[in-house]
Design a protein around this motif. Structure first.
Motif, PDB file in Angstrom:
ATOM      1  N   VAL A   6       0.859  -1.185   0.000  1.00 34.10           N
ATOM      2  CA  VAL A   6       0.000   0.000   0.000  1.00 34.10           C
ATOM      3  C   VAL A   6       0.892   1.230   0.000  1.00 34.10           C
ATOM      4  CG1 VAL A   6      -1.700  -1.226   1.438  1.00 34.10           C
ATOM      5  CG2 VAL A   6      -0.100   0.366   2.530  1.00 34.10           C
ATOM      6  N   PHE A   7       0.300   2.387  -0.337  1.00 32.92           N
ATOM      7  CA  PHE A   7       0.961   3.674  -0.104  1.00 32.92           C
ATOM      8  C   PHE A   7      -0.114   4.656   0.345  1.00 32.92           C
ATOM      9  CE2 PHE A   7      -0.534   5.852  -3.907  1.00 32.92           C
ATOM     10  CZ  PHE A   7      -0.747   4.828  -4.823  1.00 32.92           C
ATOM     11  N   SER A   8       0.301   5.659   1.116  1.00 32.75           N
ATOM     12  CA  SER A   8      -0.662   6.622   1.679  1.00 32.75           C
ATOM     13  C   SER A   8      -0.202   8.039   1.413  1.00 32.75           C
ATOM     14  CB  SER A   8      -0.767   6.410   3.196  1.00 32.75           C
ATOM     15  OG  SER A   8      -1.167   5.081   3.463  1.00 32.75           O
ATOM     16  N   ILE A   9      -1.189   8.945   1.356  1.00 33.78           N
ATOM     17  CA  ILE A   9      -0.899  10.352   1.059  1.00 33.78           C
ATOM     18  C   ILE A   9      -1.561  11.253   2.091  1.00 33.78           C
ATOM     19  CG2 ILE A   9      -1.385  12.247  -0.548  1.00 33.78           C
ATOM     20  CD1 ILE A   9       0.618  10.683  -1.896  1.00 33.78           C
ATOM     21  N   LEU A  46       5.305   4.903   1.698  1.00 37.98           N
ATOM     22  CA  LEU A  46       5.281   3.642   0.933  1.00 37.98           C
ATOM     23  C   LEU A  46       5.237   2.502   1.949  1.00 37.98           C
ATOM     24  CD1 LEU A  46       8.117   4.387  -1.673  1.00 37.98           C
ATOM     25  CD2 LEU A  46       5.650   4.749  -1.930  1.00 37.98           C
ATOM     26  N   GLY A  47       4.303   1.592   1.820  1.00 37.21           N
ATOM     27  CA  GLY A  47       4.261   0.400   2.679  1.00 37.21           C
ATOM     28  C   GLY A  47       3.342   0.496   3.870  1.00 37.21           C
ATOM     29  N   GLY A  48       2.697   1.642   4.064  1.00 31.30           N
ATOM     30  CA  GLY A  48       1.791   1.742   5.221  1.00 31.30           C
ATOM     31  C   GLY A  48       1.155   3.111   5.327  1.00 31.30           C
ATOM     32  N   THR A  49       0.813   3.499   6.563  1.00 33.15           N
ATOM     33  CA  THR A  49       0.181   4.803   6.810  1.00 33.15           C
ATOM     34  C   THR A  49       0.967   5.481   7.937  1.00 33.15           C
ATOM     35  OG1 THR A  49      -1.250   3.852   8.521  1.00 33.15           O
ATOM     36  CG2 THR A  49      -2.112   3.892   6.260  1.00 33.15           C
ATOM     37  N   ASP A  50       0.721   6.772   8.157  1.00 29.32           N
ATOM     38  CA  ASP A  50       1.406   7.503   9.235  1.00 29.32           C
ATOM     39  C   ASP A  50       0.371   8.035  10.216  1.00 29.32           C
ATOM     40  OD1 ASP A  50       4.030  10.048   9.365  1.00 29.32           O
ATOM     41  OD2 ASP A  50       2.771   9.138  10.927  1.00 29.32           O
ATOM     42  N   PRO A  51       0.239   7.362  11.368  1.00 28.26           N
ATOM     43  CA  PRO A  51      -0.793   7.759  12.356  1.00 28.26           C
ATOM     44  C   PRO A  51      -0.657   9.195  12.858  1.00 28.26           C
ATOM     45  CG  PRO A  51       0.227   5.655  12.938  1.00 28.26           C
ATOM     46  CD  PRO A  51       1.031   6.214  11.822  1.00 28.26           C
ATOM     47  N   ASN A  52       0.503   9.822  12.596  1.00 27.82           N
ATOM     48  CA  ASN A  52       0.645  11.231  13.017  1.00 27.82           C
ATOM     49  C   ASN A  52      -0.306  12.143  12.239  1.00 27.82           C
ATOM     50  OD1 ASN A  52       2.800  10.925  14.904  1.00 27.82           O
ATOM     51  ND2 ASN A  52       4.163  10.539  13.156  1.00 27.82           N
ATOM     52  N   TYR A  53      -0.817  11.651  11.106  1.00 30.85           N
ATOM     53  CA  TYR A  53      -1.563  12.561  10.224  1.00 30.85           C
ATOM     54  C   TYR A  53      -3.029  12.207  10.049  1.00 30.85           C
ATOM     55  CZ  TYR A  53       3.008  14.459   9.276  1.00 30.85           C
ATOM     56  OH  TYR A  53       4.241  15.037   9.421  1.00 30.85           O
ATOM     57  N   THR A  56      -5.603   9.446   2.816  1.00 27.41           N
ATOM     58  CA  THR A  56      -5.983   8.383   1.881  1.00 27.41           C
ATOM     59  C   THR A  56      -4.923   7.291   1.764  1.00 27.41           C
ATOM     60  OG1 THR A  56      -7.165  10.078   0.610  1.00 27.41           O
ATOM     61  CG2 THR A  56      -6.840   7.948  -0.457  1.00 27.41           C
ATOM     62  N   GLU A  57      -5.359   6.030   1.892  1.00 24.69           N
ATOM     63  CA  GLU A  57      -4.477   4.871   1.717  1.00 24.69           C
ATOM     64  C   GLU A  57      -4.875   4.149   0.440  1.00 24.69           C
ATOM     65  OE1 GLU A  57      -5.141   1.663   4.494  1.00 24.69           O
ATOM     66  OE2 GLU A  57      -3.137   0.846   4.173  1.00 24.69           O
ATOM     67  N   PHE A  58      -3.918   3.940  -0.436  1.00 20.47           N
ATOM     68  CA  PHE A  58      -4.148   3.244  -1.707  1.00 20.47           C
ATOM     69  C   PHE A  58      -3.617   1.827  -1.555  1.00 20.47           C
ATOM     70  CE2 PHE A  58      -5.530   6.902  -4.163  1.00 20.47           C
ATOM     71  CZ  PHE A  58      -5.017   7.970  -3.433  1.00 20.47           C
ATOM     72  N   ASP A  59      -4.507   0.850  -1.601  1.00 21.20           N
ATOM     73  CA  ASP A  59      -4.155  -0.535  -1.255  1.00 21.20           C
ATOM     74  C   ASP A  59      -4.109  -1.415  -2.500  1.00 21.20           C
ATOM     75  OD1 ASP A  59      -5.480  -2.848   1.280  1.00 21.20           O
ATOM     76  OD2 ASP A  59      -4.124  -3.190  -0.423  1.00 21.20           O
ATOM     77  N   ARG A  60      -2.888  -1.715  -2.991  1.00 19.41           N
ATOM     78  CA  ARG A  60      -2.742  -2.530  -4.191  1.00 19.41           C
ATOM     79  C   ARG A  60      -2.998  -3.999  -3.902  1.00 19.41           C
ATOM     80  NH1 ARG A  60       0.417  -1.064  -8.631  1.00 19.41           N
ATOM     81  NH2 ARG A  60      -0.026  -3.179  -9.356  1.00 19.41           N
ATOM     82  N   ARG A  61      -2.785  -4.413  -2.658  1.00 18.94           N
ATOM     83  CA  ARG A  61      -2.981  -5.832  -2.276  1.00 18.94           C
ATOM     84  C   ARG A  61      -4.439  -6.221  -2.398  1.00 18.94           C
ATOM     85  NH1 ARG A  61      -2.750 -10.183  -1.628  1.00 18.94           N
ATOM     86  NH2 ARG A  61      -2.043 -11.718  -0.076  1.00 18.94           N
ATOM     87  N   ASN A  62      -5.311  -5.301  -1.920  1.00 22.86           N
ATOM     88  CA  ASN A  62      -6.748  -5.614  -1.884  1.00 22.86           C
ATOM     89  C   ASN A  62      -7.549  -4.794  -2.876  1.00 22.86           C
ATOM     90  OD1 ASN A  62      -6.583  -7.420   0.525  1.00 22.86           O
ATOM     91  ND2 ASN A  62      -5.833  -5.520   1.469  1.00 22.86           N
ATOM     92  N   ASN A  63      -6.866  -4.032  -3.741  1.00 25.19           N
ATOM     93  CA  ASN A  63      -7.581  -3.183  -4.727  1.00 25.19           C
ATOM     94  C   ASN A  63      -8.702  -2.408  -4.062  1.00 25.19           C
ATOM     95  OD1 ASN A  63      -6.062  -3.956  -7.036  1.00 25.19           O
ATOM     96  ND2 ASN A  63      -7.105  -5.935  -6.949  1.00 25.19           N
ATOM     97  N   ILE A  78      -9.435   1.524  -1.587  1.00 26.68           N
ATOM     98  CA  ILE A  78      -8.916   2.824  -1.131  1.00 26.68           C
ATOM     99  C   ILE A  78      -9.504   3.069   0.254  1.00 26.68           C
ATOM    100  CG2 ILE A  78      -8.853   5.306  -1.598  1.00 26.68           C
ATOM    101  CD1 ILE A  78      -9.230   4.631  -4.587  1.00 26.68           C
ATOM    102  N   GLY A  79      -8.635   3.467   1.208  1.00 26.89           N
ATOM    103  CA  GLY A  79      -9.099   3.730   2.568  1.00 26.89           C
ATOM    104  C   GLY A  79      -9.035   5.218   2.883  1.00 26.89           C
ATOM    105  N   PHE A  80     -10.054   5.702   3.608  1.00 26.80           N
ATOM    106  CA  PHE A  80     -10.091   7.119   4.018  1.00 26.80           C
ATOM    107  C   PHE A  80     -10.185   7.199   5.535  1.00 26.80           C
ATOM    108  CE2 PHE A  80     -10.475   8.713  -0.191  1.00 26.80           C
ATOM    109  CZ  PHE A  80     -11.366   7.909  -0.895  1.00 26.80           C
ATOM    110  N   ALA A  81      -9.399   8.132   6.103  1.00 27.41           N
ATOM    111  CA  ALA A  81      -9.528   8.450   7.527  1.00 27.41           C
ATOM    112  C   ALA A  81      -9.508   9.971   7.654  1.00 27.41           C
ATOM    113  CB  ALA A  81      -8.362   7.846   8.315  1.00 27.41           C
ATOM    114  N   THR A  82     -10.028  10.491   8.745  1.00 25.40           N
ATOM    115  CA  THR A  82     -10.054  11.947   8.921  1.00 25.40           C
ATOM    116  C   THR A  82      -8.629  12.462   9.102  1.00 25.40           C
ATOM    117  OG1 THR A  82     -12.223  11.795   9.906  1.00 25.40           O
ATOM    118  CG2 THR A  82     -10.981  13.829  10.330  1.00 25.40           C
ATOM    119  N   ALA A  83      -8.213  13.406   8.242  1.00 24.52           N
ATOM    120  CA  ALA A  83      -6.837  13.927   8.323  1.00 24.52           C
ATOM    121  C   ALA A  83      -6.701  14.843   9.533  1.00 24.52           C
ATOM    122  CB  ALA A  83      -6.495  14.695   7.046  1.00 24.52           C
ATOM    123  N   MET A  84      -5.493  14.885  10.088  1.00 32.13           N
ATOM    124  CA  MET A  84      -5.207  15.791  11.232  1.00 32.13           C
ATOM    125  C   MET A  84      -5.103  17.220  10.708  1.00 32.13           C
ATOM    126  SD  MET A  84      -4.913  14.281  14.070  1.00 32.13           S
ATOM    127  CE  MET A  84      -3.615  14.374  15.253  1.00 32.13           C
TER     128      MET A  84
END
Ligand SMILES: CCc1nc(N)nc(N)c1-c1ccc2c(c1)N(CCCOC)[C@H](c1ccccc1)CC2
Length: 338
Positions: free
Chosen positions: A157-160, A176-183, A323-330, A332-338
Motif C-alpha cells: 500500500v501507499f498513503s498520502i 510507501l508500505g503503510g500509513t502515518d498515524p501522526n496525520y 488516503t491509503e491506496f491498497d494494491r494488495r486488496n484493490n 482505497i481507505g479514508f480516515a479523517t486527516a489531522m
C-alpha cells in the motif's frame, strides 16, 4: 529513509494548497527532482537536458542529464502523455531512481516538450505516476510496482497526507508500505476500486447541504492525488455553483468572501460513508492587493465516454481525508486527516 520496519516516508512540499510534490533522485551521481506523486497516471517523467530552449516550461525546471550519469541506459522510444491540464512529449531512458531511499532500475521519460499552459505554473519538475500498470504508457512497469517486487515494504500500500495550510510543515507526506498515524485520527473506511487497473470507485451520490443533487443513480469517482481540485461534469458543477451563489470568471468560480461562513457542506457518498467538505475545505481564501478573493476549488470537466462522465476528487478532498491506496486488496481507505 528507514526501511527497517517496511514503511518509507517522503515529506512533501505544499505550494498554496494547490500543488504538492516531493523529492526523488535519478542517476549516479544523484540528480534531484521535485515530482508530484500522481495516482491519476502511471508513468515517471522529468524534464530533459535535451529539451528545446524554446520550451519555457522545460527550461525553468531541473533537467535530467543522461551524459553525466554512470548508470544511464539508452532507450529512445517516443513518449507522449496527456493530463486533464496539459501534455508532455519526449523519449524513454533508463536509470536508477531512488524514492524514499529505495533504489529501482526504472524506465522513465525525458520530457523534451511540455505544454507551456499550465506547466509554466508548475512548481514541480516532473510527475511520478502511482497508478496501476494497466494505465502506464508504452507498457512500462511503474515505480511502485518495481518497489513492491523488491519485497521491502511491510504492506503493498501507499498513503498520502496533504496539509491544508502552506505554513504547516511538512506540506504533506507520502508513505510507501503503510500509513502515518501522526496525520490521521480514527479508523479507515474502505471502498473497493471499481475495476482493478484504476484508482477509481463507485460514488453513490453528491449532496449539497442535506439535498442529494448529483450522481444519485451512482457514478465514477477517481481519487486523484495529481489534481488540485475536485472536478465533476460541467453541467453538475455549474448547477452546484449556482446553488452556492458562485460566479464563474476566467480563472474558475468565485464567491463573495463575506458569504463564505454560510456556505453549505458538499458531501460525497463513497462506500458506506459520507465524506463532507465544508467551506474550510473547498474555499481558497486569498488576500490580494485588490482585497480578498474567495475561489471555489471545484471545476467543471467533461471527460468523454467511455471513461467519463466522472468526478475527480483531488488535493482539496485528500487534504481533508487521509488516503491509503491498497494494491494488495484493490481498495482505497479514508480516515479523517489531522
Ligand atoms: C501532476 C500531473 C497531473 N496529474 C493528473 N492526474 N492530473 C493533472 N491535472 C496533472 C497536472 C498536470 C499539469 C499541471 C498540474 C497537474 N498542476 C497541479 C498539480 C497538483 O498537485 C497535487 C499544476 C497546475 C497549476 C495551475 C493550474 C492547473 C494546474 C501545474 C500544471
Amino acid at each position: 529513509d528507514d526501511t527497517s520496519n517496511g514503511t518509507v516516508p517522503t515529506p512533501l512540499t505544499n505550494y498554496l494548497d494547490t500543488q504538492y510534490f516531493g523529492e526523488i533522485n535519478i542517476g549516479s551521481p544523484a540528480q534531484k527532482f521535485n515530482v508530484v506523486f500522481d495516482t491519476g497516471s502511471a508513468n515517471l517523467w522529468v524534464p530533459s537536458q535535451s529539451c528545446s530552449p524554446f520550451s519555457t516550461a522545460c527550461f525553468t525546471h531541473n533537467r535530467y542529464d543522461a551524459s553525466v550519469s554512470q548508470t544511464y541506459v539508452e532507450n529512445g522510444t517516443g513518449f507522449s502523455i496527456q493530463y486533464a491540464s496539459g501534455n508532455v512529449r519526449g523519449f524513454l531512458s533508463e536509470d536508477v531512481v531512488v524514492v524514499g531511499g529505495i533504489p529501482v532500475v526504472q524506465v522513465f521519460a525525458e520530457a523534451t516538450s511540455l505544454s507551456a499552459m499550465p506547466f509554466i505554473f508548475a512548481k514541480f519538475d516532473g510527475v511520478l505516476g502511482m497508478g496501476y500498470p494497466s494505465v502506464a504508457i508504452d507498457g512500462i512497469t511503474p515505480v511502485f510496482d518495481r518497489i513492491m517486487s523488491q519485497h521491502v515494504l511491510k504492506e503493498e500500500v501507499f498513503s498520502i497526507y496533504y496539509s491544508r495550510d502552506p505554513k504547516h510543515l511538512p506540506g504533506g507526506e507520502l508513505v510507501l508500505g503503510g500509513t502515518d498515524p501522526n496525520y490521521y485520527t480514527g479508523t479507515f473506511n474502505y471502498v473497493e476500486t471499481r475495476e482493478t487497473g484504476k484508482w477509481d470507485v463507485i460514488m453513490k451520490g453528491v449532496s449539497v447541504g442535506s439535498r442529494m443533487m448529483f450522481c444519485a443513480e451512482g457514478c465514477t469517482a477517481v481519487i486523484d492525488t495529481g489534481s488540485s481540485y475536485i472536478t465533476g461534469p460541467a453541467s453538475s458543477v455549474s448547477l452546484l455553483m449556482k446553488t452556492i451563489g458562485a460566479q464563474q470568471d476566467q480563472s474558475g468560480y468565485k464567491v463573495d468572501c463575506d458569504t463564505v461562513l454560510s456556505l453549505p457542506s458538499v458531501t460525497f457518498h463513497l462506500g458506506g460513508q459520507e465524506y463532507s467538505l465544508t467551506h474550510e475545505d473547498y474555499i481558497l481564501w486569498q488576500s490580494q492587493m485588490e482585497g480578498d478573493v474567495c475561489t471555489v476549488t471545484f471545476r467543471g470537466l467533461d471527460v468523454p465516454p467511455p471513461i467519463g462522465p466522472i468526478w475527480i476528487l483531488g488535493a482539496n478532498f485528500i487534504a481533508r481525508y487521509y488516503t491509503e491506496f491498497d494494491r494488495r486488496n484493490n481498495r482505497i481507505g479514508f480516515a479523517t486527516a489531522m
